[in-house]
Design a protein around this motif. Structure first.
Motif, PDB file in Angstrom:
ATOM      1  N   THR A  16      -9.007  26.283  33.981  1.00  0.00           N
ATOM      2  CA  THR A  16      -7.612  26.333  33.873  1.00  0.00           C
ATOM      3  C   THR A  16      -7.022  26.060  35.105  1.00  0.00           C
ATOM      4  O   THR A  16      -6.058  25.520  35.173  1.00  0.00           O
ATOM      5  CB  THR A  16      -7.104  27.674  33.081  1.00  0.00           C
ATOM      6  N   PHE A  17      -7.438  26.816  36.247  1.00  0.00           N
ATOM      7  CA  PHE A  17      -6.917  26.739  37.403  1.00  0.00           C
ATOM      8  C   PHE A  17      -7.415  25.214  38.174  1.00  0.00           C
ATOM      9  O   PHE A  17      -6.358  24.813  38.846  1.00  0.00           O
ATOM     10  CB  PHE A  17      -7.372  27.649  38.542  1.00  0.00           C
ATOM     11  N   CYS A  18      -8.402  24.822  37.634  1.00  0.00           N
ATOM     12  CA  CYS A  18      -8.734  23.473  38.129  1.00  0.00           C
ATOM     13  C   CYS A  18      -7.626  22.381  37.447  1.00  0.00           C
ATOM     14  O   CYS A  18      -6.987  21.635  38.250  1.00  0.00           O
ATOM     15  CB  CYS A  18     -10.139  23.052  37.719  1.00  0.00           C
ATOM     16  N   MET A  20      -4.610  23.164  36.533  1.00  0.00           N
ATOM     17  CA  MET A  20      -3.089  23.487  37.019  1.00  0.00           C
ATOM     18  C   MET A  20      -3.153  22.697  38.469  1.00  0.00           C
ATOM     19  O   MET A  20      -2.214  22.131  38.497  1.00  0.00           O
ATOM     20  CB  MET A  20      -2.930  24.781  37.197  1.00  0.00           C
ATOM     21  N   ALA A  21      -4.357  22.641  39.240  1.00  0.00           N
ATOM     22  CA  ALA A  21      -4.281  22.137  40.702  1.00  0.00           C
ATOM     23  C   ALA A  21      -4.108  20.530  40.561  1.00  0.00           C
ATOM     24  O   ALA A  21      -3.522  20.041  40.991  1.00  0.00           O
ATOM     25  CB  ALA A  21      -5.513  22.492  41.514  1.00  0.00           C
ATOM     26  N   LEU A  23      -2.839  19.043  38.026  1.00  0.00           N
ATOM     27  CA  LEU A  23      -1.598  18.541  37.452  1.00  0.00           C
ATOM     28  C   LEU A  23      -0.641  18.366  38.695  1.00  0.00           C
ATOM     29  O   LEU A  23       0.298  17.766  38.754  1.00  0.00           O
ATOM     30  CB  LEU A  23      -1.159  19.488  36.271  1.00  0.00           C
ATOM     31  N   ALA A  24      -0.712  19.659  39.537  1.00  0.00           N
ATOM     32  CA  ALA A  24       0.207  19.803  40.632  1.00  0.00           C
ATOM     33  C   ALA A  24       0.087  18.844  41.605  1.00  0.00           C
ATOM     34  O   ALA A  24       1.044  18.203  41.961  1.00  0.00           O
ATOM     35  CB  ALA A  24       0.289  21.191  41.053  1.00  0.00           C
ATOM     36  N   VAL A 116       1.077  25.131  44.390  1.00  0.00           N
ATOM     37  CA  VAL A 116       0.587  25.124  43.259  1.00  0.00           C
ATOM     38  C   VAL A 116      -0.871  24.691  43.402  1.00  0.00           C
ATOM     39  O   VAL A 116      -1.737  25.312  42.897  1.00  0.00           O
ATOM     40  CB  VAL A 116       1.422  25.012  42.051  1.00  0.00           C
ATOM     41  N   GLY A 120      -4.467  26.707  42.903  1.00  0.00           N
ATOM     42  CA  GLY A 120      -5.462  26.192  41.845  1.00  0.00           C
ATOM     43  C   GLY A 120      -6.654  25.689  42.555  1.00  0.00           C
ATOM     44  O   GLY A 120      -7.805  26.183  42.188  1.00  0.00           O
ATOM     45  N   THR A 124     -10.392  27.467  42.097  1.00  0.00           N
ATOM     46  CA  THR A 124     -11.476  26.773  41.426  1.00  0.00           C
ATOM     47  C   THR A 124     -12.637  26.693  42.454  1.00  0.00           C
ATOM     48  O   THR A 124     -13.592  26.838  42.164  1.00  0.00           O
ATOM     49  CB  THR A 124     -10.954  25.254  41.362  1.00  0.00           C
TER      50      THR A 124
END
Length: 152
Positions: A16-18, A20-21, A23-24, A116, A120, A124
């Protein structure tokens, strides 16, 4: 006594954090490519000598994607490879720091996206290098005493 206090999370938590990173960083890269020189300077600030923000953002995207793939296949990937990607990812996140520092000087969308992305990437890379993954909810639990279901 003797109980492990190492935080244990599922692969989904780190992925999920991967995502998010990714995307940002992708949005920051699209801003970088969509702006001309003056707008780019306003949003991204001055570039580091010899390094352009665009290739640095592309490298961070690729490294984070590779880290996510290695998390998915954590049981089959040798530890030295995971550590190498994790260290390169941490260095890449550190190199993106000057963009995120633009938030201190003047707010910018690129600074927010870089911040962000750095958070992320950091989470990760932590999951990639040292986390012990627990079984996903609803998944069959490993036999007692076996090493199945554990990583790192």
């Amino acid at each position: 006594m003797g109980k492990s206090v190492t935080p244990r999370h599922t692969k989904g938590y780190y992925l999920t954090f991967c995502a998010m990173a990714e995307l940002a960083l992708g949005l920051a890269l699209s801003q970088w490519t969509g702006f001309d020189g003056a707008e780019r300077l306003d949003d991204f600030g001055t570039e580091m000598p010899g390094v352009s923000w665009g290739p640095l953002l592309v490298a961070a995207l690729v490294i984070t994607a590779v880290a996510g793939g290695l998390i998915v296949f954590a049981h089959t990937v040798p530890r030295p490879l995971r550590w190498a990607v994790g260290i390169v990812g941490a260095a890449s996140a550190g190199a993106l720091g000057p963009i995120a520092l633009q938030l201190v000087v003047r707010p910018s969308a690129a600074g927010v996206l870089a911040a962000v992305g750095i958070v992320g990437m950091g989470i990760t890379m932590t999951g990639l290098m040292r986390a012990q993954f627990v079984s996903e909810p609803g998944a069959r639990s490993p036999e007692p005493g076996s090493r199945a279901g554990r990583s790192a």
